[in-house]
Design an enzyme around this catalytic site. Structure first.
Site, PDB file in Angstrom:
ATOM      1  N   ASP A 106       9.613  -4.126  -1.338  1.00 20.28           N
ATOM      2  CA  ASP A 106       9.063  -5.269  -0.593  1.00 20.28           C
ATOM      3  C   ASP A 106       8.598  -6.366  -1.556  1.00 20.28           C
ATOM      4  OD1 ASP A 106       6.814  -3.715  -1.244  1.00 20.28           O
ATOM      5  OD2 ASP A 106       6.164  -3.463   0.808  1.00 20.28           O
ATOM      6  N   PHE A 155       6.493  -3.329   9.474  1.00 19.68           N
ATOM      7  CA  PHE A 155       6.250  -1.975   8.984  1.00 19.68           C
ATOM      8  C   PHE A 155       7.173  -0.973   9.683  1.00 19.68           C
ATOM      9  CE2 PHE A 155       4.016   1.931   8.031  1.00 19.68           C
ATOM     10  CZ  PHE A 155       3.677   1.720   6.709  1.00 19.68           C
ATOM     11  N   ASP A 162       6.451   6.704   5.227  1.00 12.65           N
ATOM     12  CA  ASP A 162       5.286   7.167   5.955  1.00 12.65           C
ATOM     13  C   ASP A 162       4.386   6.034   6.421  1.00 12.65           C
ATOM     14  OD1 ASP A 162       4.376   6.494   3.271  1.00 12.65           O
ATOM     15  OD2 ASP A 162       2.467   7.399   3.863  1.00 12.65           O
ATOM     16  N   ARG A 168       7.258  10.903   7.749  1.00 12.37           N
ATOM     17  CA  ARG A 168       8.350  11.044   6.775  1.00 12.37           C
ATOM     18  C   ARG A 168       9.466  11.950   7.272  1.00 12.37           C
ATOM     19  NH1 ARG A 168       6.385   8.896   1.923  1.00 12.37           N
ATOM     20  NH2 ARG A 168       4.207   9.307   1.456  1.00 12.37           N
TER      21      ARG A 168
HETATM   22  N1  HPA Z   1       6.818   1.502   5.700  1.00 13.56           N
HETATM   23  C1  HPA Z   1       6.383   2.512   4.902  1.00 13.56           C
HETATM   24  N2  HPA Z   1       6.028   2.341   3.636  1.00 13.56           N
HETATM   25  C2  HPA Z   1       6.130   1.097   3.125  1.00 13.56           C
HETATM   26  C3  HPA Z   1       6.592   0.015   3.874  1.00 13.56           C
HETATM   27  C4  HPA Z   1       6.954   0.230   5.226  1.00 13.56           C
HETATM   28  O1  HPA Z   1       7.361  -0.695   5.980  1.00 13.56           O
HETATM   29  N3  HPA Z   1       6.583  -1.067   3.044  1.00 13.56           N
HETATM   30  C5  HPA Z   1       6.121  -0.633   1.850  1.00 13.56           C
HETATM   31  N4  HPA Z   1       5.852   0.665   1.872  1.00 13.56           N
HETATM   32 MG    MG Z   2       3.929   5.001   1.701  1.00 12.08          MG
END
Ligand code: HPA
Ligand code: MG
Length: 178
Positions: A106, A155, A162, A168
Site C-alpha cells: 500500500d 480494507f 487479516d 486469514r
Molecule cells: N487488509 C489487510 N492488511 C492490510 C491491508 C488490508 O487492506 N492493507 C495493509 N495491510
Molecule cells: Mg495485517
C-alpha cells in the site's frame, strides 16, 4: 455469497477463490517463463503472504527454492527513524535470483526500507511479486514486477490477509462494507 463479520466490521465478497487461483496461475506462468534455466529463490513475507506464496509456488514448475521471513520494525535513533529488520533471513543471497513475495503493497514504506538490505547482499536479480497493490495509497513508489490485482484503497481480508489477526483462513477476498 453473504457478508461476513470480522471483529466489529462487516465485509462483502469481493474476489472469488476461482478468480484468485486463475490469476495466481497466470503470474506463475510468467515467472516460469522469465526464469527458465535459472533457479530463483522466493522469499515470502510472513504472515500475510503465506497463502499466496504457497499457491504461487505450487504452480512454479522450474527449479526453485522458497524461504520465509518476517519483517519487524523498531524505533531506531533520531536519524534512522523506524528500522526494518528481517527475521529468519538465513540464506546467502549473493548471486541469487530473488523474488520477494508480498501479500499487499500500500504505502510502500516497509519495502522501501527493506529492499536495500537485500540489495546489499548483491543478488544477481531482485523482483517483487505481490498479490494486491493499492496504487492510491502509495507514498514510496516501488517497482512491482508481478502484480495479481490492483485494488482501490479499501480494507480487505481473506486469502492470508487479516483484520486484527482474524480472517486469514478465508480462501477468497472480502472488502470492508462502507
Ligand atoms: N487488509 C489487510 N492488511 C492490510 C491491508 C488490508 O487492506 N492493507 C495493509 N495491510
Ligand atoms: Mg495485517
Amino acid at each position: 455469497m453473504a457478508e461476513i463479520k470480522v471483529h466489529d466490521k462487516y465485509f462483502v465478497p469481493w474476489l472469488s477463490e476461482e478468480i484468485i487461483q486463475q490469476r495466481v496461475k497466470e503470474i506463475a506462468t510468467e515467472i516460469n517463463t522469465d526464469y527458465a534455466g535459472k533457479k530463483p529463490l522466493f522469499i515470502g513475507v510472513l504472515n500475510g503472504a503465506f497463502m499466496f506464496a504457497s499457491d504461487l509456488f505450487k504452480n512454479i514448475h522450474i527449479e526453485a527454492e522458497i524461504s520465509f521471513i518476517k519483517l519487524a520494525s523498531y524505533k531506531g535513533t533520531k536519524s534512522t527513524g523506524q528500522v526494518i529488520t528481517a527475521i529468519g533471513l538465513d540464506m546467502d543471497l549473493t548471486g541469487r535470483d530473488i523474488i520477494i513475495v508480498e501479500d499487499i503493497i500500500d504505502t510502500g514504506k516497509t519495502l522501501t526500507e527493506f529492499l536495500p538490505q537485500i540489495r546489499n547482499q548483491q543478488p544477481a536479480s531482485l523482483k517483487i511479486a505481490v498479490l494486491l497493490h493499492k496504487p492510491e495509497a502509495m507514498v514510496h513508489p516501488i517497482h512491482i514486477d508481478y502484480c495479481c490485482f490492483s485494488i482501490p484503497n479499501k480494507f480487505v481480508v481473506g486469502y492470508g490477509l487479516d483484520y486484527n489477526g482474524l480472517g486469514r483462513n478465508i480462501s477468497s477476498l472480502y472488502q470492508v462494507k462502507e
